[in-house]
Design an enzyme around this catalytic site. Structure first.
Site, PDB file in Angstrom:
ATOM      1  CG  ASP A 113       2.619  -2.977   7.221  1.00  0.00           C
ATOM      2  OD1 ASP A 113       2.041  -3.008   8.342  1.00  0.00           O
ATOM      3  OD2 ASP A 113       3.249  -2.070   6.637  1.00  0.00           O
ATOM      4  CG  MET A 137       1.176   5.169   9.783  1.00  0.00           C
ATOM      5  SD  MET A 137       0.886   5.388   7.719  1.00  0.00           S
ATOM      6  CE  MET A 137      -0.958   5.212   7.859  1.00  0.00           C
ATOM      7  CB  THR A 138       2.032   9.008  15.908  1.00  0.00           C
ATOM      8  OG1 THR A 138       3.075   7.931  15.927  1.00  0.00           O
ATOM      9  CG2 THR A 138       0.615   8.573  16.456  1.00  0.00           C
ATOM     10  CE1 TYR A 139       3.967   8.396   8.877  1.00  0.00           C
ATOM     11  CE2 TYR A 139       5.157   7.595  10.967  1.00  0.00           C
ATOM     12  CZ  TYR A 139       4.769   7.361   9.714  1.00  0.00           C
ATOM     13  OH  TYR A 139       4.610   6.030   9.081  1.00  0.00           O
ATOM     14  CD  GLU A 155      -0.900   5.923   3.982  1.00  0.00           C
ATOM     15  OE1 GLU A 155      -0.973   7.081   3.704  1.00  0.00           O
ATOM     16  OE2 GLU A 155       0.256   5.457   4.153  1.00  0.00           O
ATOM     17  CG  ASP A 187       0.657   2.094   4.846  1.00  0.00           C
ATOM     18  OD1 ASP A 187      -0.261   2.819   5.320  1.00  0.00           O
ATOM     19  OD2 ASP A 187       1.702   2.758   4.340  1.00  0.00           O
ATOM     20  N   GLY A 212       0.644  -1.294   0.119  1.00  0.00           N
ATOM     21  CA  GLY A 212      -0.052  -0.026   0.062  1.00  0.00           C
ATOM     22  C   GLY A 212       0.689   1.391  -0.035  1.00  0.00           C
ATOM     23  N   GLY A 213       0.410   2.121   0.995  1.00  0.00           N
ATOM     24  CA  GLY A 213       1.185   3.537   1.029  1.00  0.00           C
ATOM     25  C   GLY A 213       0.231   4.396   0.676  1.00  0.00           C
ATOM     26  CD1 TRP A 214       0.027  10.296  -0.719  1.00  0.00           C
ATOM     27  CD2 TRP A 214      -1.409   9.962   1.092  1.00  0.00           C
ATOM     28  NE1 TRP A 214      -1.000  11.206  -0.682  1.00  0.00           N
ATOM     29  CE2 TRP A 214      -1.775  10.979   0.373  1.00  0.00           C
ATOM     30  CE3 TRP A 214      -2.306   9.537   1.936  1.00  0.00           C
ATOM     31  CZ2 TRP A 214      -2.868  11.826   0.378  1.00  0.00           C
ATOM     32  CZ3 TRP A 214      -3.407  10.300   2.326  1.00  0.00           C
ATOM     33  CH2 TRP A 214      -3.637  11.396   1.584  1.00  0.00           C
ATOM     34  CD1 TRP A 244       8.212   8.285   5.880  1.00  0.00           C
ATOM     35  CD2 TRP A 244       7.681   6.009   5.309  1.00  0.00           C
ATOM     36  NE1 TRP A 244       8.155   7.808   4.468  1.00  0.00           N
ATOM     37  CE2 TRP A 244       7.850   6.517   3.978  1.00  0.00           C
ATOM     38  CE3 TRP A 244       7.659   4.594   5.143  1.00  0.00           C
ATOM     39  CZ2 TRP A 244       7.727   6.410   2.845  1.00  0.00           C
ATOM     40  CZ3 TRP A 244       7.171   3.982   3.919  1.00  0.00           C
ATOM     41  CH2 TRP A 244       7.269   4.731   2.770  1.00  0.00           C
TER      42      TRP A 244
END
Length: 353
Positions: A120, A192-194, A124, A122, A83-85, A333
Site C-alpha cells: 500500500d 483518507m476522508t478524515y 502524502e 501512502d 509512507g504516512g504523514w 485509521w
C-alpha cells in the site's frame, strides 16, 4: 440448481464490502482474535523509502505475530503500507527509471521475505512539499510511472499480489495525479476522508462528515471526495471510504451555542482515540454530544472545546452509503485508537445487516 447457486454466490462476492484497518507494526501482537476475524485486510503501518530503497523496521516478534494472525484468519490479506504523514522519499524515488526500479524491487523483496500479500502506498502528497517532504510538479506523471513499476514487480512474484494506495480526500489529490491511469494498476483506492477540516484552520467543523453539514465553513466531506474520484476515472467498486477512530479538537471556541462553525483559538489538533472518547468525553465531564443531521456526523462541545469524531451512528450511515453507491468498502485509521474493537464491530455489523 447448481448454476443458480453459482450465480447467487458470484453476486454475494461482488456485493461483499471490504473492512480494512491500518495497524501499527507494534500493535500486531495486541490484536484481539475477534477483531482479526472481522477484517478483510490489514495495512501494516509503516514501511518507508530511504535513499530510493523500501525498508521496514519490523521489530522483534513480528513474524510470530503475522503467523498468529494467519492462523486465526487464513483468508485475511496482510499488506505493508509505505509512507504516512511526513514520510519523505517518494518524490525522489519516483523521479527516474533507475530510482523507481530500486524502490519497487526492494518493496517486492519485502513482500516475498515476509510472505505478505502486497504493498500500500501512502504518499502524502504528490506535488505538495508538506511536513518537510520533497516535492516536484513532475510528481504527477512520476506517480503513475512508480505505481506501474510496483505493479510489474509484484506481478513477478506470482498472481494475487495486491497494490493499493491511500489518497487524500479532496480534489487537490485528483488534480495532481492521473487517477484514470493510476487506477489501472491498483486493486483499490483508499480515500483518507478524515482530517478534512482541522489541521490548518481556526474554525470548528467536521473532520470526517458524510456531507458538508449545516454550519461547516468548507464543503469538504466524504461525498465530495467520492464524486471527485469517480469523475477522475476511478471505478466505484475500487473506492474505499476512510473513517477515523480518533477525534480532532479545537480549544478556546468563541460564540457559544453548540460550537459548530465557530472561530477558535487553535487549529483542529489531533484529539483522543475512540476508547478515550467513550470513557471520558461523550456526554461526560461537561461535554454534550450533538448530531448534525445534514452532515450525518456527531460532535462534542463543553463551551470551550469542540470535538469532531465518528461513532457507531455515523459509521452505520457511511456503511449504507458505501452499499448504495456501489463502493468497495470501508478503511479505518487506526486500530490502536479503539483496541476494544467497538467501532470495528459497528462497521462489521453494518455490512452484515
Amino acid at each position: 440448481m447448481q448454476n443458480d447457486w453459482n450465480k447467487e454466490r458470484r453476486l454475494e462476492v461482488m456485493n461483499k464490502k471490504k473492512v480494512i484497518g491500518y495497524v501499527g507494526t507494534r500493535d500486531l501482537g495486541r490484536m484481539r482474535e475477534e477483531d482479526i476475524r472481522k477484517l478483510d485486510v490489514i495495512n501494516i503501518a509503516f514501511g518507508h523509502i530511504r535513499e530510493n530503497e523500501t525498508v521496514w523496521e519490523d521489530g522483534t516478534g513480528t513474524e510470530e505475530n503475522l503467523e498468529r494472525i494467519r492462523r486465526i484468519h487464513p483468508e485475511i490479506r496482510i499488506i505493508l503500507s509505505i509512507g504516512g504523514w511526513s514520510a519523505d522519499g517518494f518524490s525522489q524515488a519516483a523521479m527516474t527509471e533507475g530510482s523507481r526500479e530500486k524502490a519497487a524491487k526492494s518493496a517486492a523483496e519485502l513482500v516475498a521475505a515476509h510472505k505478505l500479500d502486497g504493498i500500500d502506498i501512502d504518499w502524502e502528497y504528490p506535488c505538495f512539499a508538506l511536513a518537510g517532504i520533497a516535492a516536484d510538479m513532475r510528481d504527477k506523471e512520476n506517480f503513475t510511472l512508480f505505481l506501474a513499476k510496483l505493479r510489474q514487480e509484484l506481478d513477478a512474484l506470482g498472481s494475487g499480489k495486491m497494490l493499493t494506495i491511500a489518497a487524500g480526500g479532496d480534489t487537490y489529490f485528483t488534480l495532481h495525479t492521473d487517477m484514470a491511469q493510476v487506477q489501472r494498476y491498483l486493486d483499490y483506492v483508499q480515500l483518507m476522508t478524515y482530517d478534512l477540516q482541522g489541521g490548518f484552520v481556526k474554525v470548528t467543523g467536521h473532520h470526517a462528515s458524510l456531507y458538508p453539514g449545516t454550519a461547516n465553513l468548507f464543503d469538504v466531506c466524504v461525498d465530495k471526495a467520492v464524486k471527485a474520484f469517480l469523475e477522475a476515472g476511478v471505478p466505484a467498486e475500487k473506492l474505499i471510504v476512510g473513517v477515523p477512530f480518533y477525534a480532532r479538537l479545537w480549544k478556546e471556541v468563541k460564540g457559544g451555542g453548540d460550537g459548530l462553525g465557530r472561530e477558535a483559538g487553535t487549529v483542529g489538533m489531533g484529539g483522543p482515540g475512540y476508547r478515550e472518547l467513550a470513557r471520558d468525553y461523550i456526554d461526560k465531564n461537561g461535554y454534550k454530544r450533538y448530531w448534525d443531521d445534514a452532515g450525518k456526523a456527531p460532535y462534542l462541545f463543553n463551551g470551550d472545546c469542540f470535538i469532531s469524531y465518528d461513532d457507531g451512528e455515523s459509521l452505520r450511515i457511511k456503511a449504507d452509503y458505501v452499499r448504495e453507491k456501489g463502493l468497495g468498502g470501508i478503511m479505518f485509521w487506526e486500530y490502536g485508537c479503539d483496541p476494544e474493537g467497538i467501532l470495528l464491530n459497528d462497521i462489521y455489523e453494518a455490512f452484515r445487516a
